[in-house]
Design a protein around this motif. Structure first.
Motif, PDB file in Angstrom:
ATOM      1  N   ALA A 149      44.937  32.700  35.988  1.00 45.88           N
ATOM      2  CA  ALA A 149      44.717  31.475  36.764  1.00 45.88           C
ATOM      3  C   ALA A 149      44.247  31.832  38.174  1.00 45.88           C
ATOM      4  N   LEU A 150      44.952  32.772  38.773  1.00 44.74           N
ATOM      5  CA  LEU A 150      44.591  33.205  40.124  1.00 44.74           C
ATOM      6  C   LEU A 150      43.205  33.831  40.123  1.00 44.74           C
ATOM      7  N   GLU A 151      42.902  34.536  39.049  1.00 48.92           N
ATOM      8  CA  GLU A 151      41.603  35.203  38.947  1.00 48.92           C
ATOM      9  C   GLU A 151      40.483  34.168  38.846  1.00 48.92           C
ATOM     10  N   GLU A 152      40.736  33.121  38.055  1.00 51.68           N
ATOM     11  CA  GLU A 152      39.709  32.094  37.893  1.00 51.68           C
ATOM     12  C   GLU A 152      39.389  31.448  39.236  1.00 51.68           C
ATOM     13  N   PHE A 153      40.416  31.316  40.045  1.00 48.54           N
ATOM     14  CA  PHE A 153      40.195  30.739  41.369  1.00 48.54           C
ATOM     15  C   PHE A 153      39.580  31.762  42.317  1.00 48.54           C
ATOM     16  N   GLY A 154      39.736  33.020  42.011  1.00 48.37           N
ATOM     17  CA  GLY A 154      39.152  34.067  42.855  1.00 48.37           C
ATOM     18  C   GLY A 154      40.142  34.714  43.802  1.00 48.37           C
ATOM     19  N   LEU A 155      41.418  34.303  43.694  1.00 48.75           N
ATOM     20  CA  LEU A 155      42.424  34.900  44.575  1.00 48.75           C
ATOM     21  C   LEU A 155      42.849  36.270  44.070  1.00 48.75           C
ATOM     22  N   ILE A 156      42.514  36.526  42.817  1.00 49.17           N
ATOM     23  CA  ILE A 156      42.824  37.818  42.207  1.00 49.17           C
ATOM     24  C   ILE A 156      41.535  38.327  41.579  1.00 49.17           C
ATOM     25  N   GLU A 157      41.384  39.630  41.576  1.00 46.35           N
ATOM     26  CA  GLU A 157      40.211  40.223  40.956  1.00 46.35           C
ATOM     27  C   GLU A 157      40.686  41.401  40.130  1.00 46.35           C
ATOM     28  N   GLN A 158      40.147  41.509  38.942  1.00 50.05           N
ATOM     29  CA  GLN A 158      40.551  42.637  38.101  1.00 50.05           C
ATOM     30  C   GLN A 158      39.498  43.730  38.179  1.00 50.05           C
ATOM     31  N   ASN A 159      39.961  44.922  38.399  1.00 51.70           N
ATOM     32  CA  ASN A 159      39.080  46.071  38.384  1.00 51.70           C
ATOM     33  C   ASN A 159      38.722  46.363  36.932  1.00 51.70           C
ATOM     34  N   PRO A 160      37.442  46.232  36.568  1.00 43.34           N
ATOM     35  CA  PRO A 160      37.054  46.396  35.155  1.00 43.34           C
ATOM     36  C   PRO A 160      37.351  47.803  34.627  1.00 43.34           C
ATOM     37  N   GLN A 161      37.313  48.786  35.512  1.00 37.73           N
ATOM     38  CA  GLN A 161      37.609  50.154  35.080  1.00 37.73           C
ATOM     39  C   GLN A 161      39.102  50.336  34.835  1.00 37.73           C
ATOM     40  N   THR A 162      39.866  50.201  35.892  1.00 38.12           N
ATOM     41  CA  THR A 162      41.299  50.509  35.811  1.00 38.12           C
ATOM     42  C   THR A 162      42.106  49.379  35.193  1.00 38.12           C
ATOM     43  N   LYS A 163      41.526  48.208  35.059  1.00 35.16           N
ATOM     44  CA  LYS A 163      42.218  47.025  34.513  1.00 35.16           C
ATOM     45  C   LYS A 163      43.304  46.504  35.444  1.00 35.16           C
ATOM     46  N   SER A 164      43.451  47.098  36.608  1.00 31.89           N
ATOM     47  CA  SER A 164      44.515  46.606  37.478  1.00 31.89           C
ATOM     48  C   SER A 164      43.960  45.543  38.430  1.00 31.89           C
ATOM     49  N   TYR A 165      44.876  44.843  39.035  1.00 24.55           N
ATOM     50  CA  TYR A 165      44.516  43.646  39.786  1.00 24.55           C
ATOM     51  C   TYR A 165      44.631  43.851  41.289  1.00 24.55           C
ATOM     52  N   ALA A 166      43.812  43.117  42.040  1.00 24.53           N
ATOM     53  CA  ALA A 166      43.856  43.161  43.495  1.00 24.53           C
ATOM     54  C   ALA A 166      43.530  41.766  44.028  1.00 24.53           C
ATOM     55  N   ILE A 167      43.785  41.569  45.304  1.00 22.42           N
ATOM     56  CA  ILE A 167      43.462  40.290  45.936  1.00 22.42           C
ATOM     57  C   ILE A 167      41.957  40.051  45.846  1.00 22.42           C
ATOM     58  N   GLY A 168      41.563  38.833  45.533  1.00 20.68           N
ATOM     59  CA  GLY A 168      40.163  38.503  45.302  1.00 20.68           C
ATOM     60  C   GLY A 168      39.453  37.944  46.515  1.00 20.68           C
ATOM     61  N   PRO A 169      38.158  37.703  46.365  1.00 23.76           N
ATOM     62  CA  PRO A 169      37.343  37.281  47.500  1.00 23.76           C
ATOM     63  C   PRO A 169      37.631  35.870  48.004  1.00 23.76           C
ATOM     64  N   ALA A 170      38.258  35.038  47.174  1.00 22.23           N
ATOM     65  CA  ALA A 170      38.557  33.678  47.625  1.00 22.23           C
ATOM     66  C   ALA A 170      39.416  33.695  48.878  1.00 22.23           C
ATOM     67  N   ALA A 171      40.194  34.771  49.019  1.00 20.91           N
ATOM     68  CA  ALA A 171      41.048  34.890  50.204  1.00 20.91           C
ATOM     69  C   ALA A 171      40.205  34.843  51.480  1.00 20.91           C
ATOM     70  N   LEU A 172      39.038  35.449  51.419  1.00 23.77           N
ATOM     71  CA  LEU A 172      38.168  35.471  52.591  1.00 23.77           C
ATOM     72  C   LEU A 172      37.691  34.065  52.938  1.00 23.77           C
ATOM     73  N   ARG A 173      37.305  33.325  51.900  1.00 25.68           N
ATOM     74  CA  ARG A 173      36.810  31.969  52.134  1.00 25.68           C
ATOM     75  C   ARG A 173      37.911  31.107  52.744  1.00 25.68           C
ATOM     76  N   LEU A 174      39.101  31.213  52.188  1.00 26.22           N
ATOM     77  CA  LEU A 174      40.210  30.417  52.700  1.00 26.22           C
ATOM     78  C   LEU A 174      40.541  30.795  54.141  1.00 26.22           C
ATOM     79  N   ALA A 175      40.498  32.084  54.422  1.00 26.11           N
ATOM     80  CA  ALA A 175      40.809  32.532  55.778  1.00 26.11           C
ATOM     81  C   ALA A 175      39.794  31.972  56.767  1.00 26.11           C
ATOM     82  N   ALA A 176      38.538  31.941  56.356  1.00 23.65           N
ATOM     83  CA  ALA A 176      37.506  31.394  57.231  1.00 23.65           C
ATOM     84  C   ALA A 176      37.775  29.914  57.490  1.00 23.65           C
TER      85      ALA A 176
END
Lengths: 259, 259
Positions: A43-70
DNA sequence: TAACGAGGTTCATTTAATGAACCACTAACG
DNA sequence: CGTTAGTGGTTCATTAAATGAACCTCGTTA
């Protein structure tokens, strides 16, 4: 109560020391079933708050955070939000407040909110550079700020402003470790006679102080009876301003301030 | 499917032109019942992604956005994320890619990903300043970037690089309105002979382009048969890189690129 | 080869989200 | 001065969605 909130809380586990987390790991951290953890992440990924690294399969904060911060910066520019919170506190304790921020390597006054309840009040010159050895804010910054401030203590010449000013690096270092435990400090006329200052840190993203919030009280009103109120306000401000600037409190930081 | 996602989607309705929204209003915008809208807002508020103005009672993006953005920058510094996405696209289309960003008032090459699949490839000097009149990226920027770029078109001297370079402001303006509709553009050797460029915009938070992504193809491989693949990749990159830098696509932007 | 933990899926069970109707309040209007 | 229409916020029976144990597949390690 609140699946959305539970999903969001998963974001809490990302930190500067652990910016990428795998599914099983984060499920364990959050105490969730892997299935639910995955659904939340999706769910978080669909919104962009989370992003999955296609290689490692692990998750990190997504680019939507930047938009919201702006957007946040548009809605509430940093200092604006801080001013509101300081004004609220000012009405509670009836004293003047100073916000200082670490700019490059000096501590500068960023915001001053003067009390409207007393004619005897502490006025501070804005845009002043704050000496680390003579003010509550400075000492706080030494305790919770970047290490280089403490390291250069010996090499700097420490100005004496009043009788009460500390100028011996050794004594200051002792005081600093004390403050590290208490979470706050006060200064009794070490910068200007008759001015009592109470200060607490404002933390940045990496749990290192980026500035301080201080309450300045004239000597006549600096009674021990008023101290609990002042310390409570100070603690609230420390938390709120840390949040306001997008920072994070260290886990070891006291949950309240004791005299 | 996904209450958490529905809650998050409420954040989409905040924008630079509408940074504060009331309960009823946002419920209407999101097509939700007031009760559910309120619950969602409360959940977001508890996490700090939403903040309620105590006076006006209306809601705005909260300070947690700042913390998350800072974490995002740690996990994936802007250009890092962009490079990954460009590399993926490079493998798809087998051509070199250039990312340009508007720095102050000039368009500069920020990232170059060269193809590994062909020995005949387009190499571009990084840190080069991109002429707006001679490259696909430049024209794209004129179409979707800040207005001042177009305005100063007449006052600037437009260098002629090849036979195909456009130097007449009138002709360029016509081209720019065309691009505004298409969403992308190409350039046939207007900067260097034998180089075909395809470019699309990367948008910032206010839906104005902050840069461009371009695919550079040597003339021999610039067949019309390969164009659909290139345009599809270009469109994907435009979306992904916009997201990567925290921007937002305009609603009027085409959902796919046509030749 | 076997054992382990990784990411991810399935589906019967349970729990939490939903929304119509409601209240209290404010501003505008005749 | 009462009426209307708009806020923000609450309630609770109904319903729909979240949950988690068990399972699958795949790559590492022993």
């Amino acid at each position: 109560m609140g699946t959305a909130l539970n999903a969001l809380k998963m974001l809490e586990y990302f930190s500067s020391s652990q910016p990428e987390i795998g599914l099983s790991h984060i499920a364990r951290l959050a105490g969730l079933n892997k299935a639910t953890a995955l659904r939340h992440l999706r769910a978080l990924e669909e919104f962009g708050l989370i992003e999955q690294n296609p290689q490692t399969k692990s998750y990190a904060i997504g680019p939507a955070a930047l938009r919201l911060a702006a957007l946040r910066e548009i809605a509430k520019p940093g200092l604006d939000g801080a001013r509101q919170k300081m004004q609220a506190a000012m009405h509670e304790v009836g004293e003047s407040l100073h916000l200082t921020l670490l700019e490059k390597d000096t501590l500068q006054t960023a915001l001053v909110v003067e009390t409207t309840q007393h004619s005897v009040r502490v006025s501070l010159d804005p845009s002043e550079i704050i000496p680390v050895n003579a003010t509550a804010s400075g000492l706080c910054m030494l305790s919770f700020g970047p290490a280089f401030l403490l390291e250069r203590l010996e090499s700097d010449t420490l100005t004496r402003f009043t009788e009460a000013t500390m100028t011996d690096p050794k004594i200051i270092r002792d005081r600093v470790t004390q403050i590290g435990r208490a979470g706050w400090t006060n200064s009794n006329g070490s910068f200007e006679d008759g001015v009592f200052g109470y200060a607490a840190p404002i933390f940045g993203i990496d749990q290192i102080a980026i500035g301080t919030i201080a309450i300045a009280v004239p000597e006549i009103r600096a009674t021990s009876a008023r101290q609990p109120l002042i310390l409570a306000s100070l603690h609230t401000l420390s938390k709120e301003l840390t949040a306001n600037f997008g920072g994070q409190m260290p886990e070891t930081f006291p949950t309240e301030f004791h005299p």
